[in-house]
Design an enzyme around this catalytic site. Structure first.
Site, short mmCIF file in Angstrom:
data_model
loop_
_atom_site.label_atom_id
_atom_site.label_comp_id
_atom_site.label_asym_id
_atom_site.label_seq_id
_atom_site.Cartn_x
_atom_site.Cartn_y
_atom_site.Cartn_z
N HIS A 6 0.89 -1.13 0.00
CA HIS A 6 0.16 0.03 -0.18
C HIS A 6 1.09 1.18 0.04
CE1 HIS A 6 -4.06 -1.65 0.35
NE2 HIS A 6 -3.55 -2.70 0.83
N CYS B 180 5.23 -14.25 2.28
CA CYS B 180 6.19 -14.27 3.00
C CYS B 180 6.32 -15.62 3.85
CB CYS B 180 6.10 -13.31 3.94
SG CYS B 180 7.29 -13.27 5.50
N HIS C 19 -8.35 -8.40 7.27
CA HIS C 19 -6.97 -8.56 6.66
C HIS C 19 -6.62 -9.61 5.65
CE1 HIS C 19 -2.76 -8.27 6.46
NE2 HIS C 19 -3.04 -6.83 7.04
N GLU D 88 -4.22 -11.35 5.12
CA GLU D 88 -3.32 -12.54 5.36
C GLU D 88 -4.19 -13.40 6.52
OE1 GLU D 88 0.14 -11.09 8.02
OE2 GLU D 88 -0.33 -13.08 9.25
N THR E 269 0.82 -12.18 11.79
CA THR E 269 2.20 -11.91 11.92
C THR E 269 2.49 -10.56 12.60
OG1 THR E 269 2.50 -11.08 9.74
CG2 THR E 269 3.09 -13.47 10.10
N SER F 51 6.25 -0.15 4.90
CA SER F 51 5.65 -0.08 3.74
C SER F 51 6.54 1.14 3.03
CB SER F 51 4.12 0.45 3.74
OG SER F 51 3.88 1.76 4.51
#
Ligand code: F3S
Ligand code: F3S
Lengths: 285, 285
Positions: free
Chosen positions: A41, A95, A123, A125, A161, A261
């Site tokens: 982002h 990741c 989210h 993830e 995470t 980011s």
């Protein structure tokens, strides 16, 4: 004037890896290349990818040919199957730490645990990890979700995470009230904590901190807060252009850090501009 | 005057079972019968066992013949082997809940976890559980022991059955800071909590509470405290003889409970004496 760049500034390991992969694929491949959702982002990063013809597409069904890059957050297994069905070439930049969380969640489910994910339910993830439990896992965002846990007997926990340790601790403390067996994979990535601790340490050694990153980036704002709280004058900037040479009068040591980011080239631009300011200051002495 | 006996008063399931077994063996067997250590820390109970020729011996090597009764706390496996070597007949009255904790600890060790026991390091139950991990487990009594945990990667936890939930929660919260994998068997026995919650509930419904149990018994004292804290007049007694009929003037409802080490027959004696007092009061009306 001395300029000290924090060791853990900017992209974390996983985002850095995904970005490198995407840039390489963009340069090497002749066909169409898409990332499934923005790789990160950050508008500058998205633009940089566009320069090597890597485009963003949020809907897998709309990618009809070429290569699809899975970003560091990962995706549910259904998406990988869909990509295969559509005969896309998949470059999986999930990741490795996120992959571990996915694998742990899957294992827990297979071992008969009621899987609980400590994380934000919207989210990507977390949605991906959920997919690895056949969408059976219970997502716990905060204490208002605890009531979902009251009938579990054997709970298996993984964490987003970027989850805070405190939230994971509260969740497990609550679970222990009810369950007879609890297995927790602490999948919290150490990157965020490391970056924050390092920023706090650096703040105490310098006369000013420059924190680089999007004004909308939650983790960059938190980083700037941590520096301010250490009592040092702190400037939060998005781009090198914002640096004002007047800030640095009478400043002997400047510390620099950046949010997760923030692309490396923006950090480099800032460092370059800082060197110029430094030289000017020294000429004037 | 109404007399209400708490449902969970006195011996817990495991102690009750051990006592029944011991009394039965004492009556049935012709040869010598010993308990390895006092079956329960209550002089009346020990005396009652002596009446059926069940004696206390703390050193297994001194028991040269006959039957040995293992009490509800359990023993390390070495003791059972030793008993076998000495050709003793073993009656294992280890509480099934304690056995579960022993089995869980053993499994955790076999699965490669660093085993942590949340409990009092000198308590026979903890020493027994430790034995099931080849004496490898780390015993954590309180926060001063937390430093022993700093190098663990994969921790497996069991708790002494009478451990407080709060201590187990604190331990797991601490472990989560360091380990990547944590498996917890919540082996805390619900008996203590049940008895305490019931005593608190009963206290609110009556004009007076009688709590029966040894003055030295930690759990009985805690029970008396809980009743007092509910705001009701509370008498802690060891024996029926201590009951004073003057206490019950103008009392309409009396609640009775007893600590985990209080034998049933003492509770019965108290109930009998209470009925007599009740009758006297009613005659006087
Ligand atoms: S994406 Fe980054 S924050 Fe950690 S889990 Fe991977 S290194
Ligand atoms: S001895 Fe009693 S306290 Fe629980 S573990 Fe067994 S029932």
């Amino acid at each position: 004037m001395e300029i000290i760049l924090a060791e853990h500034a900017g992209f974390c390991f996983g985002v850095n890896r995904a970005m490198d992969l995407a840039l390489k694929i963009g340069k090497d491949k002749d066909g169409k290349v898409h990332t499934l959702g923005p790789l990160i982002h950050n508008p500058q990063a998205v633009k940089k990818l566009e320069e090597v013809d890597v485009r963003v597409e949020s809907d897998i069904e709309k990618i009809t040919e070429g290569t699809v890059i899975i970003r560091s957050h990962g995706v549910p297994p259904e998406i990988l199957e869909q990509a295969e069905k559509q005969e896309l070439e998949v470059v999986n930049a999930t990741c490795p730490f996120v992959k571990t969380a996915q694998r742990n969640a899957k294992e827990l489910m297979e071992e008969g645990y009621d899987v609980v994910i400590s994380g934000d339910q919207d989210h990507p993830e977390v949605i991906a990890i959920l997919g690895y439990t056949d969408n059976q896992a219970i997502i716990v965002q905060d204490e208002s979700d605890f009531e979902k846990l009251d009938n579990l007997k054997k709970a298996g926990v993984v964490a987003q995470t970027t989850q805070s340790l405190e939230r994971l601790q509260k969740l497990t403390a609550y679970l222990l009230k009810n369950v007879s067996e609890l297995k927790v994979y602490n999948t919290i990535c150490t990157t965020t904590g490391q970056r924050q601790r390092e920023a706090a340490r650096l703040s105490k050694k310098v006369d000013m901190m420059i924190v680089i990153g999007g004004y909308n980036s939650a983790n960059t704002n938190r980083l700037a807060e941590i520096c301010s709280e250490s009592g040092v004058k702190t400037h939060h900037i998005e781009r090198a252009e914002e640096l004002n040479k007047d800030w640095f009068k009478n400043i002997k040591k400047v510390g620099i850090t950046a949010g997760a980011s923030t692309p490396n080239w923006i950090i480099k631009e800032v460092l370059k501009r800082m060197s110029e300011i430094k030289e000017k200051h020294e000429e004037n002495l």
